[in-house]
Structures are given as structure tokens and as C-alpha cells.
Design a protein around this motif. Sequence first.
Motif, mmCIF file in Angstrom:
data_model
loop_
_atom_site.group_PDB
_atom_site.id
_atom_site.type_symbol
_atom_site.label_atom_id
_atom_site.label_comp_id
_atom_site.label_asym_id
_atom_site.label_seq_id
_atom_site.Cartn_x
_atom_site.Cartn_y
_atom_site.Cartn_z
ATOM 1 N N TYR A 1 0.856 -1.178 0.000
ATOM 2 C CA TYR A 1 0.000 0.000 0.000
ATOM 3 C C TYR A 1 0.896 1.233 0.000
ATOM 4 O O TYR A 1 1.675 1.443 0.930
ATOM 5 C CB TYR A 1 -0.915 0.001 1.220
ATOM 6 C CG TYR A 1 -1.889 -1.152 1.256
ATOM 7 C CD1 TYR A 1 -3.083 -1.097 0.547
ATOM 8 C CD2 TYR A 1 -1.611 -2.299 1.993
ATOM 9 C CE1 TYR A 1 -3.976 -2.149 0.572
ATOM 10 C CE2 TYR A 1 -2.500 -3.357 2.028
ATOM 11 C CZ TYR A 1 -3.675 -3.273 1.312
ATOM 12 O OH TYR A 1 -4.561 -4.329 1.334
ATOM 13 N N THR A 2 0.764 2.015 -1.033
ATOM 14 C CA THR A 2 1.637 3.170 -1.227
ATOM 15 C C THR A 2 1.513 4.178 -0.084
ATOM 16 O O THR A 2 0.428 4.362 0.481
ATOM 17 C CB THR A 2 1.313 3.856 -2.564
ATOM 18 O OG1 THR A 2 2.138 5.018 -2.709
ATOM 19 C CG2 THR A 2 -0.145 4.278 -2.629
ATOM 20 N N PRO A 3 2.622 4.862 0.255
ATOM 21 C CA PRO A 3 2.549 5.932 1.268
ATOM 22 C C PRO A 3 1.978 7.225 0.714
ATOM 23 O O PRO A 3 1.782 8.180 1.470
ATOM 24 C CB PRO A 3 4.014 6.107 1.675
ATOM 25 C CG PRO A 3 4.800 5.685 0.478
ATOM 26 C CD PRO A 3 4.009 4.573 -0.155
ATOM 27 N N GLY B 1 3.949 -2.722 3.548
ATOM 28 C CA GLY B 1 4.262 -3.812 2.638
ATOM 29 C C GLY B 1 4.283 -5.146 3.343
ATOM 30 O O GLY B 1 4.779 -5.259 4.472
ATOM 31 N N THR B 2 3.734 -6.158 2.681
ATOM 32 C CA THR B 2 3.702 -7.518 3.220
ATOM 33 C C THR B 2 4.278 -8.460 2.175
ATOM 34 O O THR B 2 3.889 -8.420 1.009
ATOM 35 C CB THR B 2 2.270 -7.952 3.560
ATOM 36 O OG1 THR B 2 1.675 -6.988 4.432
ATOM 37 C CG2 THR B 2 2.262 -9.313 4.228
ATOM 38 N N LYS B 3 5.220 -9.275 2.610
ATOM 39 C CA LYS B 3 5.804 -10.293 1.747
ATOM 40 C C LYS B 3 5.519 -11.671 2.334
ATOM 41 O O LYS B 3 5.613 -11.869 3.553
ATOM 42 C CB LYS B 3 7.316 -10.101 1.640
ATOM 43 C CG LYS B 3 7.752 -8.956 0.746
ATOM 44 C CD LYS B 3 7.681 -9.350 -0.725
ATOM 45 C CE LYS B 3 8.285 -8.294 -1.622
ATOM 46 N NZ LYS B 3 8.321 -8.719 -3.034
ATOM 47 N N GLY B 4 5.154 -12.602 1.474
ATOM 48 C CA GLY B 4 4.869 -13.940 1.951
ATOM 49 C C GLY B 4 5.408 -14.999 1.010
ATOM 50 O O GLY B 4 5.471 -14.793 -0.213
ATOM 51 N N SER B 5 5.805 -16.109 1.595
ATOM 52 C CA SER B 5 6.205 -17.276 0.812
ATOM 53 C C SER B 5 5.484 -18.471 1.398
ATOM 54 O O SER B 5 5.622 -18.777 2.588
ATOM 55 C CB SER B 5 7.720 -17.493 0.879
ATOM 56 O OG SER B 5 8.088 -18.645 0.136
ATOM 57 N N TYR B 6 4.675 -19.138 0.561
ATOM 58 C CA TYR B 6 3.820 -20.225 1.033
ATOM 59 C C TYR B 6 4.082 -21.443 0.162
ATOM 60 O O TYR B 6 3.810 -21.427 -1.046
ATOM 61 C CB TYR B 6 2.355 -19.817 0.963
ATOM 62 C CG TYR B 6 2.101 -18.383 1.399
ATOM 63 C CD1 TYR B 6 2.068 -18.031 2.746
ATOM 64 C CD2 TYR B 6 1.924 -17.374 0.457
ATOM 65 C CE1 TYR B 6 1.855 -16.721 3.138
ATOM 66 C CE2 TYR B 6 1.711 -16.063 0.839
ATOM 67 C CZ TYR B 6 1.676 -15.731 2.177
ATOM 68 O OH TYR B 6 1.475 -14.432 2.558
ATOM 69 N N ASN B 7 4.615 -22.487 0.777
ATOM 70 C CA ASN B 7 4.972 -23.697 0.049
ATOM 71 C C ASN B 7 4.010 -24.828 0.394
ATOM 72 O O ASN B 7 3.722 -25.068 1.574
ATOM 73 C CB ASN B 7 6.391 -24.149 0.388
ATOM 74 C CG ASN B 7 7.432 -23.217 -0.185
ATOM 75 O OD1 ASN B 7 7.156 -22.454 -1.105
ATOM 76 N ND2 ASN B 7 8.640 -23.263 0.352
ATOM 77 N N THR B 8 3.535 -25.511 -0.645
ATOM 78 C CA THR B 8 2.678 -26.681 -0.476
ATOM 79 C C THR B 8 3.338 -27.874 -1.152
ATOM 80 O O THR B 8 3.681 -27.807 -2.337
ATOM 81 C CB THR B 8 1.289 -26.448 -1.087
ATOM 82 O OG1 THR B 8 0.692 -25.298 -0.483
ATOM 83 C CG2 THR B 8 0.396 -27.643 -0.867
#
Length: 999
Positions: free
Chosen positions: A468-470, A482-489
Motif C-alpha cells: 500500500y503506497t505511502p 508492505g507484506t511479503k509472503g512465501s507459502y509452500n505446499t
Amino acid sequence: MGTVTDIDGKFTITNVPSSAGTLVISFIGMKTQEVAIQKIVKVELHSDSELLDEVTVVAYGTKRKQDLVGSISSVKKEIISNSQATSVTNALEGTVAGLQIVSSTGQPGSDASIVLRGIGSLSASNEALIVVDGVPFNGRLSDINPADIASINVSKDAVSNSLYGSRAAGGVVMVTTKSGSKDKVSINFNGTWGVTQRAYKDYNMVTDPGEFYRLTWYGIRNTQWASGMSIEDANLEASKLLLSELGNYNAFIIPEGEYLVTPDGNLNTNARLRYNDTFADALFNNAFRQEYNVSASGGNDKTDYYVSMGYLDNDSYVLGSSYNRFTARANINSQLKSWLKVGTNVGYSKTTQNGVQEGAGLASNPFSVARSWAPIYPVHAYDAEGNMKYYENGEPMYDAGNGETDGTGKRPTATNQNVIANMNEDIRENVYNNLTSRSYIEISFLKNFKFTANYSYDFTNNSSTTYYTPLIGDGQSFGGRGTKGSYNTITTNFNQILAYSNAFGNHHLSAKMGHEAYKYEFKYLEGQKTNFFNPNNPELVNGGQMQYIDSYTVDHNIEGYFVMADYDYDNKYYLSAAFRRDGTSRFLNRWGNFWSVGGAWRISKEEFMNGTESWLNDLKLRASYGTQGNENILSGYSYAYTPYMDQYEVTWNGSELGYSPVFYGNPDLTWEKQNTFDVGADFRLFDRVYGSFEYFYRRTDDMLFKRPVAFSTAGRPYNWENLGAMKNAGIEFDLNVDIFNRPDLKWTVSVVGSHYKNRILTLPEENRKDGITDGLFNLREGKSRYEYYTYMYAGMNEEGKPMWYKDELNENNEVVGRTTTTTYADATKYFLGKSALPDFNGGLNTTFSYKGIDLSIATAFQIGGYAYDYSYLDGMSQSFYVGHNKDMWDTFNPETGKGKLPIWNANDSGNSFTQSSDLNLIKASYFSIRNITLGYTLPKNLMKKISVEKMRIYVTADNFALWSKRQGFDPRVSMAGASSSYGGYSPMRVISGGINLSF
């Protein structure tokens, strides 16, 4: 002209015109032959294996279609090949009797939910099990290229599904990818280019600024009148208050001292337009779509292969939404020895999905903004003369509701928000890397035995970025977020199957026994920061303040042992039985048993049916009974994998660790159990009319309930328990008619349909009297899961106020009658006798070909049922500053004393007609044209000159049209007809042209 042969195959045709050149000979089960006309003709017909021995994929193997005992339907190949949907799930609507598609979003790359034969559970999953190339699949079907799919079979009864044991209560959808053939090499290319657009119009909203001001004036006037003003004073007061109620946003320029809307309710004749820059116009535009697929297949006596690559670039009609997919697949099978066969099928895909905010009612949801923000609020800022304003860098200035447009104050809704700016600056991206593999080794021994070991490995990584921009919107107050995610299945499946098959004269026997080990692992890693240094860099290294970082891993294991046997005598009498014992890591009581028995009788082969061959080609009666399970409880929650134990989250108050409960477990929890009975008939008449009719009965026991308990005595607010039972019973049919079936002229019409009734049979003792209220429904014994339980609208009084019914009680608190009330809080809820479930649903499809021309039309429909249209009610709000549906003109008019709807009174929204009642229920019937495809295959003799085996050019349209009770209303977004959480992402229409080349 034509004739039929005698019993020896001899025939004579007289008076043959001299212009005739070709003789066509056909017979059921045989390949049609075309020969040149001569005085004496001898023709030998050969069996058509596609008709006599059509193979259908079943659990852990295949069967000839004529030998099926269970209820298995096949999706026609042209349905899959013609569809332009990014996920094949969206192409299945109206293709199989008893199958319903629930699509809660039009975002490209999203799968629809598949529900078979009604609602089987209250709290656990109702979706069908997806099996890809023989293995349960946890990924997204949109990650599989539809061009690589050879067949889709839908399995619905116990004898077909019990071998999947604890996962098959919702039915099974079996997807089989393409393989090679043992003949010449075939190379295929398919390319399409087209446009995407919003498939269906939005609700009938006021989009003209002038009309919006007049309608808002109408609402203010009526509100003032309802508060006690005379109609003349209310007219004048509405003209005075109009602009101030709207944040002084004036899309017109008017002479100073004059009203924009005069006391007679008309727009000022001196008004001239200042701007017309609506969010609805800026958010939605046609976009480009392109797709390319190339494949090669072939083989010899020992080895066959299929390899393919595909690329899809699919922009959506809504700003910021898109889907990009690259796929590759290789499927190789080899007979290394007469007794040894091996194979592997490996697929890879990389998809990039850019989405939009779909939370219902949010200021960053483009669909909510387009409908709920008034057309007088501009995207950009304007000066007093209607000139667009610009930032210092020369870029157009956005209106964020903070007075950027001259003369305005605070926008009454969503200040510091501009969805266009957000969608240009924010990021909502998911990148999926997917690997699927299926490998096997097959050993034949002792003539009638085969041992097969199958191993599968599926891996998916989802790399997610949300930023989401400032500069504006939700992220501005945080300096950017900012949110970063890594999801492994990771899913592995290993089974070993010993099979036996033999024939003893007219007796045919086959049997299998096997073991299967399934393992699912999900790894979650996610972090978030705020206060970003560079507003254009979403990486966390650019953020200053850590908000959280979190990770966890969940595991799920199933181990099963199974046996099955099939017997038939003379392809006339069939018996089938299966048993599976499953153990699951979800429950402490790990093991459960599931079984089925079934039989079929090909009555058309009986001697007493002799003489019917001329019109009855085939008639088979079949029946089955068995059990299945549903262990997919609390779907979507991490604690669902160990629901037998209490679970906690770790807390930190800045100085010390702590913990708090997030889930209260129950060691006695177990799977829901389902008993299914099915009886049906398969038939073929006059070699033209064929299909099936079926009756089914499903009973679910040990349904999962969240049961409230007293915290003071139990130490917890609830228990999840297995309580209650429910049934679904209905009929379904699949009817096909070959109107023409000649080599150069074919026309087939198909219709499928289903009708079922749902009933709750038992509930916990304490809930049997009053039931369990669930939104607009009440779970009550003897009632449908989705029978409405809400307030009853009783019309309006002489002042236009809405009225509702309420019970009249005597001194003993007993109901003695009904009366009406204008106070909503005093009204009584009633069962309305109306259900969200349809009375009938199905599809009507047709394919036509003449010489090189082909045409196919696929439709779907639903008859009956009711929906509560939440999205429509957004436009019926009593607030002045939101978007208005044109139906607000039909509210009570105090000048005339007439109106279809009660009065618009913003000061009494608690007693508004938009409160929940049967007034706001709408018929959920619909008819949709899902796909139209028109193609032309160029003559073969022409193609040979350029070394092309086949060239077909075509045009196709997906989501072509939808007719429902109300413009903008789509009943398919929920099994309940509508959903308060539906974000409004309407389906996407795709109109494309393409070319298919074969070499």
C-alpha cells in the motif's frame, strides 16, 4: 435416398440418379464407410472402439463405459477445448447433471467451487474431491493448461467413490491430462487473440450527475417531510441542504446564489457541466487477451509421448487485474519389456496473478466504489471553472476527498482515498511456481496379474507481495505498508496396487487390492513492514519499522488400504464391491471403514427383449449403495489439521511472553459419514437418443457443529462436536439426441438437469425447539439448510413507513395471532417457506457441423430458489452521499401519496425497508449462454499443398449473456443465492478469434 440391408447384409438401391457419386454405409458400433457408387459393391465394416469400448476413468484405473455400475458422467471434449476460461472449473457449469458451480469472483486465474448433488455438510467442506491423473490434487486447476486436459469425468455415487474413502463425500472430479498415441507424429498449434470485457451490466445505478442530484434532493425532501415539515418547506430545505450533504461537490457551474436543484425538484436550467469524471468510467475498460499452445505427440509399438508448451496473457476489464501463465508438460510411457511398463507425466507452470481488493464495501474495492460512490465524486481534482489540476511534476492531481477539488470540503465517504490512485500505485501480486509429477512402474506376471506402483509429487510456491503506497489511501497513515509472503505446499502420494483380471467363457472377473500413503505439508512464512523510504520500492528492505514476521508448518497424513472386485456375466449382469480402511492424522480416533456394493442389468440383451433391436439399442438398469467420509473439516484454518487438541498463540506484551487460546479442540472429533443410495438407467434409442435417468439419496451423519457451552462450568465458550444428520434426495437426467449423424452433417442436442430436496434430520437436543440461527437461516429439524428464516414485510402505512409482521401474545406468552408494527426491532422472525436452493438446474448444449463448418453453443440455467441480493441493497441505502439505484425513484412520494417502496427517510435507517426481510428476496432463476464457438476447417486437398494436415479458424465467446430477475444480479456467487461477503467481481466475457494448425 437410402435403404437397409437384409439379415445377410445384402441390399439394393434402385433409381439412383446419375449425379450421385458416393455411397455411405453405417451401422451402430461400426465405423461409417464411404465408397464410390458401382453396380456391385462389397464393403466390410469395422468396429468403432470409441462407441463399443469407450474407456472411462474411474478410481485407480479405467473401465469400458458399457461396463460401468456407478454414476459417472463425462464432460464433452468440445466444452473443454472451446472454453476461454483461465480455469477449467468455470467451463463445467451446465455440463453434468447434479453439478453446481459456485464462483465468488471473476478474477482471472481463480477456481470456482464444484458442488455435487446438494449440501452434504453444515460446517465441513461441501466441495468435490479433485483428482488429477489418478491422484488427489491440492493445487489450483487454473494452473493446469486446459489445452493439456484430455478428459474430465464426474463421479457421483458410492460405488464409484468409496475407494477414495474419507475424502469422497462431496463426489469426485477426475481430470486426466493428454498422452501420446502409437501412430504418426502429430504437431498442433493453437493461437487465439481477443478482448476481455465485463460480461454483464451492473445494477441499474444512477450514472448521470444531474439525475443523481435530483434523486438525492428527492431523498432529502422526503426525509425532511417525514420529520414533520410541510411539503413546501421540505422542498425548499432540500434545495438548501443538497450540496452540503454531499461535501459541497458540485459537478456543475451555476450562477452565484442559485440552487443546483430548485424547489420543484428540477436541475437548474442555468447549470453547465463542470466535470464528468466518474470512477465507474475509469475503472472498467476492454482489455487484450492472447494465448498460444503448441504440442507434439506420437509413438510406436513400445513408447508413446506427449509434450506441450503454452502461454496465456489475460488482462482483465478492471484496472489492475490480470493473469499470466506459462505451462509445459511431458508425458512419456514405455513398454520396456513384455512384462514391464514405465511412465512419467511431469507438468510445470508459472503464473502471475495481479488482483484487486475484493472485500465487500471497502473503499479500495473497485466494484464497491463504482457502485457505491456517487457519480459526482471525480477521479481527479478540478478548479472552479472545471479545469483539471496538476501536481508540480505535471501529473494530473487526484481527488482524495480532502478538498483537492475547488469549493469542496471533506468527502462524506472515504476521505484520503482514491481507488484509481491506489490501483496504479498499490501492488497485490501472487506468483505461483507449480510442479506436478506422476510416475509409475507396472509389472505383469502369471498371465492375469499386474502390480503397479504409482508415485506423485506436487509442489507449489506462492510468492506474494501486497503493498500500500505511502502517497495515498490505506497505506498513507503508515508511511506505506508492505507484506511479503512465501507459502509452500508439498503433496506426495504413493500407492501400490495388485490387480487381477480374467475371463472364463462368458464370465469376467477383475479385482484389485492396494495400499496408499498420502502426505500434505504446508509451510507459511510472512512478514510486514511500514514506513517505506522509497515509495516505489515494495521490498521489505526498503521499510523502516517491522510490524510482524511469522511462520508455521502444518502436516496432514492419510493412509489407506483398499480392495475391490468387479464381475459380469456375458456383459449382461454386473456386480461390483469395494472396501477401504482409512487412517487420518486429523483425529485421535484415526481409522474409519468405507464400503460400497453395486449391480447392473443390461436388460436389452435378454431373450425376452428380442424384436426391440430396431428401436432399443441399449438399456441398462443399475443400483448402488455405500458409505463415504468427509474429514475436510474447518477448511481454511491452520488449526484444522489437529482439531482434537486445544491450540494457542504466543503473545508478547513488550516485556514478557504469554499465550492465549485460538481454538478449543475435542479429542472425540471424527469425520462426517455419508450413506449414499443410487438407482439409474442408461439407454440408447433409435441409434439417436441416448442418456440416463437417476434417483439418489444421500444421508450425512455425525455432522460437525460448533456447540456453545457455559464457560463457567466447561472452561471454554464452545465445543466442536459430531452431532446431527441431514439428507439430500433428488433426480437427475442426461439426455442427448443426434438429430443428424452423417459424415458431412452432424447435429447433436444435449440437455442435463437435476432436482433435489435438502432436509435437516436431527440436531442436538438443546437446539431442537428453537434451532440454530445462522444469518438469514435457521437450522431446524425438518427444514432445509437454506430455508429463509427472517422478518416478513407487511407493506407500508399511509405515511409510507414500512411495516413488518409480529406475533400477538396472550398473558401466558402464547402466540394467538399476528399484527403489524413500524418498529423493526419489535417484529418477529418466521420461516418463509422459501429456500435459497433451486428447484431445478441444468444445461442445454448443442453441436452442429456441416462439411467444414462447426458451431457449438453451451448454456446453463437454474429455475426457482430465492436469493438475498446484498449488492443490490448497497444502492438502496438511505444515505444521501452514496450511489443510488434508480429504484429509489419508486420510494414513497409524500406529494402523491404513492410508491412501490416505503419512504426514503435517512433519519430512521433502523426502520428502513432495506432491513432484512422477505421484501428483499428475489427469484434466483437464471439462464446463461456460457460459450458460443463458430469454426471452419479448410479442405484437406487445399491444405496438403502447403504441407498442413488440418487448419481450422474460429471465433468464440465465453460468458456471452446472462438473464436473471434483475440487471446486475448473478445468483451463482453462493450456494445461498447471494453472500454479504461477495466483493462484486463480475465474470469476464472473452471474445476471441483463433487458428488451429495440425501437421
